[in-house]
Every structure is written in structure tokens, then in C-alpha cells.
Write a protein that holds these residues in place. Structure first.
Motif, PDB file in Angstrom:
ATOM      1  N   GLN A   1     102.679  15.162  49.402  1.00 52.94           N
ATOM      2  CA  GLN A   1     103.573  14.079  49.817  1.00 52.94           C
ATOM      3  C   GLN A   1     102.810  13.082  50.678  1.00 52.94           C
ATOM      4  N   ASP A   2     101.979  13.592  51.584  1.00 55.20           N
ATOM      5  CA  ASP A   2     101.177  12.729  52.448  1.00 55.20           C
ATOM      6  C   ASP A   2      99.960  13.504  52.936  1.00 55.20           C
ATOM      7  N   ALA A   3      98.920  12.767  53.304  1.00 54.56           N
ATOM      8  CA  ALA A   3      97.704  13.411  53.799  1.00 54.56           C
ATOM      9  C   ALA A   3      97.001  12.504  54.791  1.00 54.56           C
ATOM     10  N   VAL A   4      96.401  13.126  55.805  1.00 62.36           N
ATOM     11  CA  VAL A   4      95.607  12.395  56.785  1.00 62.36           C
ATOM     12  C   VAL A   4      94.309  13.154  56.973  1.00 62.36           C
ATOM     13  N   VAL A   5      93.188  12.445  56.825  1.00 61.48           N
ATOM     14  CA  VAL A   5      91.881  13.050  57.060  1.00 61.48           C
ATOM     15  C   VAL A   5      91.300  12.397  58.310  1.00 61.48           C
ATOM     16  N   ASN A   6      90.946  13.234  59.282  1.00 58.43           N
ATOM     17  CA  ASN A   6      90.363  12.740  60.523  1.00 58.43           C
ATOM     18  C   ASN A   6      88.881  13.110  60.541  1.00 58.43           C
ATOM     19  N   PHE A   7      88.035  12.100  60.412  1.00 57.45           N
ATOM     20  CA  PHE A   7      86.592  12.334  60.375  1.00 57.45           C
ATOM     21  C   PHE A   7      86.066  12.888  61.704  1.00 57.45           C
ATOM     22  N   MET A   8      86.596  12.367  62.818  1.00 59.29           N
ATOM     23  CA  MET A   8      86.109  12.773  64.141  1.00 59.29           C
ATOM     24  C   MET A   8      86.355  14.255  64.425  1.00 59.29           C
ATOM     25  N   THR A   9      87.516  14.758  64.047  1.00 61.50           N
ATOM     26  CA  THR A   9      87.833  16.167  64.313  1.00 61.50           C
ATOM     27  C   THR A   9      87.516  17.066  63.121  1.00 61.50           C
ATOM     28  N   GLN A  10      87.117  16.448  61.984  1.00 67.55           N
ATOM     29  CA  GLN A  10      86.827  17.190  60.751  1.00 67.55           C
ATOM     30  C   GLN A  10      88.030  18.033  60.323  1.00 67.55           C
ATOM     31  N   LYS A  11      89.203  17.378  60.328  1.00 69.77           N
ATOM     32  CA  LYS A  11      90.430  18.064  59.931  1.00 69.77           C
ATOM     33  C   LYS A  11      91.197  17.234  58.917  1.00 69.77           C
ATOM     34  N   MET A  12      91.926  17.939  58.072  1.00 64.49           N
ATOM     35  CA  MET A  12      92.794  17.311  57.080  1.00 64.49           C
ATOM     36  C   MET A  12      94.192  17.880  57.264  1.00 64.49           C
ATOM     37  N   ILE A  13      95.173  16.991  57.408  1.00 63.60           N
ATOM     38  CA  ILE A  13      96.559  17.427  57.524  1.00 63.60           C
ATOM     39  C   ILE A  13      97.257  17.038  56.225  1.00 63.60           C
ATOM     40  N   VAL A  14      97.803  18.037  55.558  1.00 65.25           N
ATOM     41  CA  VAL A  14      98.451  17.802  54.266  1.00 65.25           C
ATOM     42  C   VAL A  14      99.926  18.144  54.371  1.00 65.25           C
ATOM     43  N   GLU A  15     100.753  17.207  53.931  1.00 65.73           N
ATOM     44  CA  GLU A  15     102.189  17.437  53.852  1.00 65.73           C
ATOM     45  C   GLU A  15     102.515  17.632  52.372  1.00 65.73           C
ATOM     46  N   PHE A  16     103.052  18.794  52.051  1.00 64.70           N
ATOM     47  CA  PHE A  16     103.315  19.134  50.656  1.00 64.70           C
ATOM     48  C   PHE A  16     104.687  18.662  50.210  1.00 64.70           C
ATOM     49  N   ALA A  17     104.785  18.304  48.936  1.00 62.99           N
ATOM     50  CA  ALA A  17     106.077  17.930  48.355  1.00 62.99           C
ATOM     51  C   ALA A  17     106.947  19.184  48.304  1.00 62.99           C
ATOM     52  N   GLU A  18     108.243  18.980  48.399  1.00 59.46           N
ATOM     53  CA  GLU A  18     109.178  20.104  48.392  1.00 59.46           C
ATOM     54  C   GLU A  18     109.064  20.887  47.080  1.00 59.46           C
ATOM     55  N   GLY A  19     108.994  22.205  47.213  1.00 56.58           N
ATOM     56  CA  GLY A  19     108.947  23.056  46.030  1.00 56.58           C
ATOM     57  C   GLY A  19     107.558  23.259  45.450  1.00 56.58           C
TER      58      GLY A  19
END
Length: 71
Positions: free
Chosen positions: A28-46
Motif C-alpha cells: 500500500q505504501d513504502a518509505v526507505v530511509n537511507f540514513m537509518t538503512q530501514k524500509m517501512i512497508v505498509e501492506f495492502a489489506e489481505g
């Protein structure tokens, strides 16, 4: 929503990874943070996060072949 540790060499590559992730089915949405080397992924329902993340990794490898997502 889930956070993943990633390994990417440059901020531009992180942006490419973010775009590739957002285009992946089941994301559904994603954010990649280069500084912290993290990826936050929001999944679509189901959607199955494990299966979606395998597709995400595959898509990210197409744009940045030496990137890594620690699933």
C-alpha cells in the motif's frame, strides 16, 4: 506496517528501491530511509507480507542489484 533492515549504498539507490517497492502488488505504501538503512512497508489489506516482501526484494534487485533487505 512492518520495518525491515536494509543495506543500500547511496541515497539515489534508496529512492529507486522505494519506487520499486511502491509498485509491487500487495504494497500500500513504502518509505526507505537511507540514513537509518530501514524500509517501512505498509501492506495492502489481505496480502501475505512474506510473499509480498519476496516480490519486493526481487523488484529492488532489478533496480539496485547489490541492495539487501533483511527479511
Amino acid at each position: 506496517k512492518k520495518t525491515y533492515q536494509i543495506e543500500v549504498d547511496c541515497a539515489n539507490c534508496a529512492n529507486l528501491m522505494e519506487e520499486a517497492t511502491k509498485k509491487t502488488e500487495g504494497v500500500q505504501d513504502a518509505v526507505v530511509n537511507f540514513m537509518t538503512q530501514k524500509m517501512i512497508v505498509e501492506f495492502a489489506e489481505g496480502s501475505d507480507p512474506k510473499a509480498v516482501m519476496k516480490a519486493v526484494l526481487k523488484n529492488c534487485k532489478k533496480v539496485e542489484d547489490d541492495c539487501e533487505i533483511y527479511l
